[in-house]
Design a protein around this motif. Structure first.
Motif, PDB file in Angstrom:
ATOM      1  N   CYS A 286       0.105  18.038   4.168  1.00  0.00           N
ATOM      2  CA  CYS A 286      -0.985  18.534   4.788  1.00  0.00           C
ATOM      3  C   CYS A 286      -1.424  17.995   6.309  1.00  0.00           C
ATOM      4  O   CYS A 286      -2.065  18.713   7.142  1.00  0.00           O
ATOM      5  CB  CYS A 286      -2.141  17.967   4.016  1.00  0.00           C
ATOM      6  N   GLN A 287      -0.938  16.866   6.644  1.00  0.00           N
ATOM      7  CA  GLN A 287      -1.018  16.262   7.981  1.00  0.00           C
ATOM      8  C   GLN A 287      -0.298  17.132   8.892  1.00  0.00           C
ATOM      9  O   GLN A 287      -0.744  17.244  10.185  1.00  0.00           O
ATOM     10  CB  GLN A 287      -0.769  14.805   7.835  1.00  0.00           C
ATOM     11  N   ALA A 288       1.003  17.518   8.470  1.00  0.00           N
ATOM     12  CA  ALA A 288       1.611  18.429   9.399  1.00  0.00           C
ATOM     13  C   ALA A 288       0.963  19.592   9.598  1.00  0.00           C
ATOM     14  O   ALA A 288       1.049  20.325  10.855  1.00  0.00           O
ATOM     15  CB  ALA A 288       3.153  18.650   8.710  1.00  0.00           C
ATOM     16  N   PHE A 289       0.555  20.386   8.619  1.00  0.00           N
ATOM     17  CA  PHE A 289      -0.107  21.519   8.656  1.00  0.00           C
ATOM     18  C   PHE A 289      -1.497  21.448   9.758  1.00  0.00           C
ATOM     19  O   PHE A 289      -1.903  22.180  10.775  1.00  0.00           O
ATOM     20  CB  PHE A 289      -0.549  22.006   7.170  1.00  0.00           C
ATOM     21  N   SER A 290      -2.195  20.406   9.537  1.00  0.00           N
ATOM     22  CA  SER A 290      -3.514  20.157  10.251  1.00  0.00           C
ATOM     23  C   SER A 290      -2.994  19.797  11.647  1.00  0.00           C
ATOM     24  O   SER A 290      -3.699  20.261  12.796  1.00  0.00           O
ATOM     25  CB  SER A 290      -4.102  18.912   9.675  1.00  0.00           C
ATOM     26  N   LYS A 291      -1.992  19.028  12.103  1.00  0.00           N
ATOM     27  CA  LYS A 291      -1.483  18.991  13.492  1.00  0.00           C
ATOM     28  C   LYS A 291      -1.181  20.410  13.961  1.00  0.00           C
ATOM     29  O   LYS A 291      -1.532  20.331  15.224  1.00  0.00           O
ATOM     30  CB  LYS A 291      -0.372  18.070  13.239  1.00  0.00           C
ATOM     31  N   GLU A 292      -0.227  21.157  13.313  1.00  0.00           N
ATOM     32  CA  GLU A 292      -0.031  22.370  13.933  1.00  0.00           C
ATOM     33  C   GLU A 292      -1.294  23.132  14.173  1.00  0.00           C
ATOM     34  O   GLU A 292      -1.581  24.054  15.211  1.00  0.00           O
ATOM     35  CB  GLU A 292       0.643  23.382  12.918  1.00  0.00           C
ATOM     36  N   ARG A 293      -2.404  23.106  13.356  1.00  0.00           N
ATOM     37  CA  ARG A 293      -3.673  24.186  13.481  1.00  0.00           C
ATOM     38  C   ARG A 293      -4.646  23.442  13.971  1.00  0.00           C
ATOM     39  O   ARG A 293      -5.887  23.917  14.316  1.00  0.00           O
ATOM     40  CB  ARG A 293      -4.130  24.298  12.004  1.00  0.00           C
ATOM     41  N   GLY A 294      -4.600  22.120  14.603  1.00  0.00           N
ATOM     42  CA  GLY A 294      -5.486  21.249  15.417  1.00  0.00           C
ATOM     43  C   GLY A 294      -6.469  21.010  14.688  1.00  0.00           C
ATOM     44  O   GLY A 294      -7.866  20.521  14.987  1.00  0.00           O
ATOM     45  N   LEU A 295      -6.455  20.677  13.365  1.00  0.00           N
ATOM     46  CA  LEU A 295      -7.360  20.114  12.382  1.00  0.00           C
ATOM     47  C   LEU A 295      -7.228  18.627  12.328  1.00  0.00           C
ATOM     48  O   LEU A 295      -6.371  18.034  12.625  1.00  0.00           O
ATOM     49  CB  LEU A 295      -7.162  20.890  10.913  1.00  0.00           C
ATOM     50  N   PRO A 296      -8.622  17.889  11.763  1.00  0.00           N
ATOM     51  CA  PRO A 296      -8.404  16.508  11.618  1.00  0.00           C
ATOM     52  C   PRO A 296      -7.328  16.116  10.504  1.00  0.00           C
ATOM     53  O   PRO A 296      -6.926  16.817   9.934  1.00  0.00           O
ATOM     54  CB  PRO A 296      -9.933  16.174  11.137  1.00  0.00           C
ATOM     55  N   ILE A 297      -6.663  14.958  11.005  1.00  0.00           N
ATOM     56  CA  ILE A 297      -5.720  14.279  10.352  1.00  0.00           C
ATOM     57  C   ILE A 297      -6.220  13.374   9.250  1.00  0.00           C
ATOM     58  O   ILE A 297      -6.837  12.391   9.433  1.00  0.00           O
ATOM     59  CB  ILE A 297      -4.704  13.412  11.139  1.00  0.00           C
ATOM     60  N   LEU A 298      -6.054  13.723   8.013  1.00  0.00           N
ATOM     61  CA  LEU A 298      -6.913  12.895   6.865  1.00  0.00           C
ATOM     62  C   LEU A 298      -5.563  12.003   6.170  1.00  0.00           C
ATOM     63  O   LEU A 298      -4.688  12.479   6.072  1.00  0.00           O
ATOM     64  CB  LEU A 298      -7.349  13.861   5.861  1.00  0.00           C
ATOM     65  N   GLN A 299      -6.203  10.743   5.836  1.00  0.00           N
ATOM     66  CA  GLN A 299      -5.434   9.964   5.120  1.00  0.00           C
ATOM     67  C   GLN A 299      -5.598   9.688   3.733  1.00  0.00           C
ATOM     68  O   GLN A 299      -4.458   9.391   3.096  1.00  0.00           O
ATOM     69  CB  GLN A 299      -5.593   8.510   5.725  1.00  0.00           C
ATOM     70  N   HIS A 300      -6.615  10.058   3.142  1.00  0.00           N
ATOM     71  CA  HIS A 300      -7.123   9.769   1.730  1.00  0.00           C
ATOM     72  C   HIS A 300      -7.257  10.896   0.961  1.00  0.00           C
ATOM     73  O   HIS A 300      -7.762  10.830  -0.113  1.00  0.00           O
ATOM     74  CB  HIS A 300      -8.245   8.586   1.644  1.00  0.00           C
ATOM     75  N   VAL A 301      -7.454  12.076   1.590  1.00  0.00           N
ATOM     76  CA  VAL A 301      -7.821  13.502   0.861  1.00  0.00           C
ATOM     77  C   VAL A 301      -6.750  14.250   1.702  1.00  0.00           C
ATOM     78  O   VAL A 301      -6.394  14.191   2.704  1.00  0.00           O
ATOM     79  CB  VAL A 301      -9.230  13.786   1.044  1.00  0.00           C
ATOM     80  N   LEU A 302      -6.656  15.391   0.872  1.00  0.00           N
ATOM     81  CA  LEU A 302      -5.822  16.596   1.436  1.00  0.00           C
ATOM     82  C   LEU A 302      -6.644  17.768   2.095  1.00  0.00           C
ATOM     83  O   LEU A 302      -7.828  17.514   2.011  1.00  0.00           O
ATOM     84  CB  LEU A 302      -5.019  17.168   0.350  1.00  0.00           C
ATOM     85  N   THR A 303      -6.007  18.502   2.971  1.00  0.00           N
ATOM     86  CA  THR A 303      -6.866  19.574   3.893  1.00  0.00           C
ATOM     87  C   THR A 303      -7.360  20.470   2.604  1.00  0.00           C
ATOM     88  O   THR A 303      -6.740  20.798   1.886  1.00  0.00           O
ATOM     89  CB  THR A 303      -6.023  19.812   4.916  1.00  0.00           C
ATOM     90  N   PRO A 304      -8.728  20.722   2.773  1.00  0.00           N
ATOM     91  CA  PRO A 304      -9.231  21.614   1.742  1.00  0.00           C
ATOM     92  C   PRO A 304      -9.125  22.904   2.146  1.00  0.00           C
ATOM     93  O   PRO A 304      -8.905  23.343   3.190  1.00  0.00           O
ATOM     94  CB  PRO A 304     -10.751  21.335   2.042  1.00  0.00           C
ATOM     95  N   ARG A 305      -8.977  23.682   1.122  1.00  0.00           N
ATOM     96  CA  ARG A 305      -8.625  25.138   1.205  1.00  0.00           C
ATOM     97  C   ARG A 305     -10.323  25.770   1.087  1.00  0.00           C
ATOM     98  O   ARG A 305     -10.811  25.634  -0.244  1.00  0.00           O
ATOM     99  CB  ARG A 305      -8.121  25.616   0.112  1.00  0.00           C
ATOM    100  N   THR A 306     -10.712  26.286   2.078  1.00  0.00           N
ATOM    101  CA  THR A 306     -12.120  26.697   2.118  1.00  0.00           C
ATOM    102  C   THR A 306     -12.695  28.169   1.718  1.00  0.00           C
ATOM    103  O   THR A 306     -13.827  28.319   1.133  1.00  0.00           O
ATOM    104  CB  THR A 306     -12.498  26.343   3.591  1.00  0.00           C
ATOM    105  N   LYS A 307     -11.582  29.136   1.692  1.00  0.00           N
ATOM    106  CA  LYS A 307     -11.827  30.368   1.338  1.00  0.00           C
ATOM    107  C   LYS A 307     -12.605  30.674   0.068  1.00  0.00           C
ATOM    108  O   LYS A 307     -13.941  31.343   0.030  1.00  0.00           O
ATOM    109  CB  LYS A 307     -10.709  31.264   1.265  1.00  0.00           C
ATOM    110  N   GLY A 308     -12.227  29.952  -0.977  1.00  0.00           N
ATOM    111  CA  GLY A 308     -12.839  29.982  -2.368  1.00  0.00           C
ATOM    112  C   GLY A 308     -14.131  29.555  -2.331  1.00  0.00           C
ATOM    113  O   GLY A 308     -15.094  30.058  -3.081  1.00  0.00           O
TER     114      GLY A 308
END
Length: 312
Positions: free
Chosen positions: A183-205
């Motif tokens: 998730c951190q690699a994905f967030s870095k590519e997309r310019g999203l915040p880098i999170l340490q204790h949670v995963l990047t949320p999937r927001t569509k649903g």
């Protein structure tokens, strides 16, 4: 001595599992029978099945809190009794639902909890069948296939004004170090915040949920942040966010070896952004806040928190 503990744990876990499946199986007979009332009152069928599932949840929660002495603390916003809401939470462990249910049981909404559940679970004897009969939303994590099913389920809830907590884990899966790195690699590519204790949320649903329930009887969103602490001798910080296993949970007393904490924030749906991209950004902000909150707990467990605020 260790061998004796292992044998004791195995026997305790087996006894609890058999007993719980027996209760679930017995109640399922009543669930199936309740469908006779469908032509006469759909509301009765929903109410009966909700209360039967709630009885299983209540039994499990009793064992967790009273028999196994789970020490749970609460903080955050005041949560009114019997209020319908969309609920999302971070996902640390298989036992996260005990944390959500600890609040639901104190707000008289335990029997109204409904989850987004993996489609394969509906084939699980008794529990999966019971969830299907009670109207849980089964998904395959394929938005094209799931969207129609989700909207149909929501349409029924809105039409009947069913009291409900619709619960989802926006991260999509339980937190692991491997998934965090991905998730951190994905967030870095997309310019999203880098999170340490949670995963990047999937927001569509979640965005769909909010948009579907605008101007309905479901007027709130609850943001749960769940934390665990395994009090390891001489090194308590190493057990931060370490939850007990399902076997450990059902075999021996949990306190003082484990601490559990639930932090809840309450938001009104009509105050959330209406534009989808803005609403997705709002969700990301909540996960950045979760990450900061969990980091503060790691540094100093519960320091500065107004304990039990959300359930007074």
């Amino acid at each position: 001595m260790e061998c004796i503990y292992k044998v004791h744990d195995a026997i305790s876990a087996a006894f609890y599992g058999v007993a719980l499946f027996g209760v679930a199986g017995t109640l399922q007979i009543a669930q199936v029978s309740s469908f006779i009332c469908t032509p006469f009152s759909e509301h009765i069928v929903v109410a009966v099945n909700s209360h039967l599932v709630g009885l299983v949840w209540k039994t499990m929660q009793y064992v967790f809190e009273k028999r196994k002495k789970a020490h749970i603390t609460f903080s955050g916003d005041h949560i009114p009794r019997e209020e319908s809401a969309l609920v999302f939470s971070n996902h640390r462990s298989w036992i996260d639902y005990y944390m959500i249910h600890s609040v639901a049981s104190r707000r008289n909404m335990l029997h109204n909890c409904k989850y987004f559940v993996k489609d394969s679970i509906k084939w699980l004897p008794f529990f999966g069948w019971g969830m299907w009969l009670a109207g849980f939303v089964f998904v395959r994590r394929n938005w094209t296939k799931d969207q129609k099913k989700i909207k149909k389920s929501f349409s029924k809830i809105k039409r009947m004004k069913t009291p409900v907590w619709i619960i989802s884990y926006l991260e999509g899966s339980r937190f692991t170090t491997e998934k965090m790195i991905e998730c951190q690699a994905f967030s870095k590519e997309r310019g999203l915040p880098i999170l340490q204790h949670v995963l990047t949320p999937r927001t569509k649903g979640f965005v769909t949920c909010v948009q579907e329930f605008r101007n309905s009887h479901v007027k709130c969103v609850y943001d749960f942040t769940i934390a665990y602490r395994h009090n390891i001798k001489n090194n308590p910080s190493s057990g931060f966010l370490e939850a007990p296993s399902m076997v450990r949970l059902h075999t021996r007393r949990l306190s003082p070896e484990y601490d559990f904490h639930v932090h809840v924030k309450r938001f009104m749906i009509d105050e959330l952004p209406e534009e989808e991209d803005a609403l997705s950004g709002w969700v990301m902000e909540r996960y950045v806040e979760k990450d900061r909150f969990l980091a503060s707990l790691k540094d100093d467990w519960l320091k500065g928190q107004e304990i039990d605020l959300c359930i007074k």
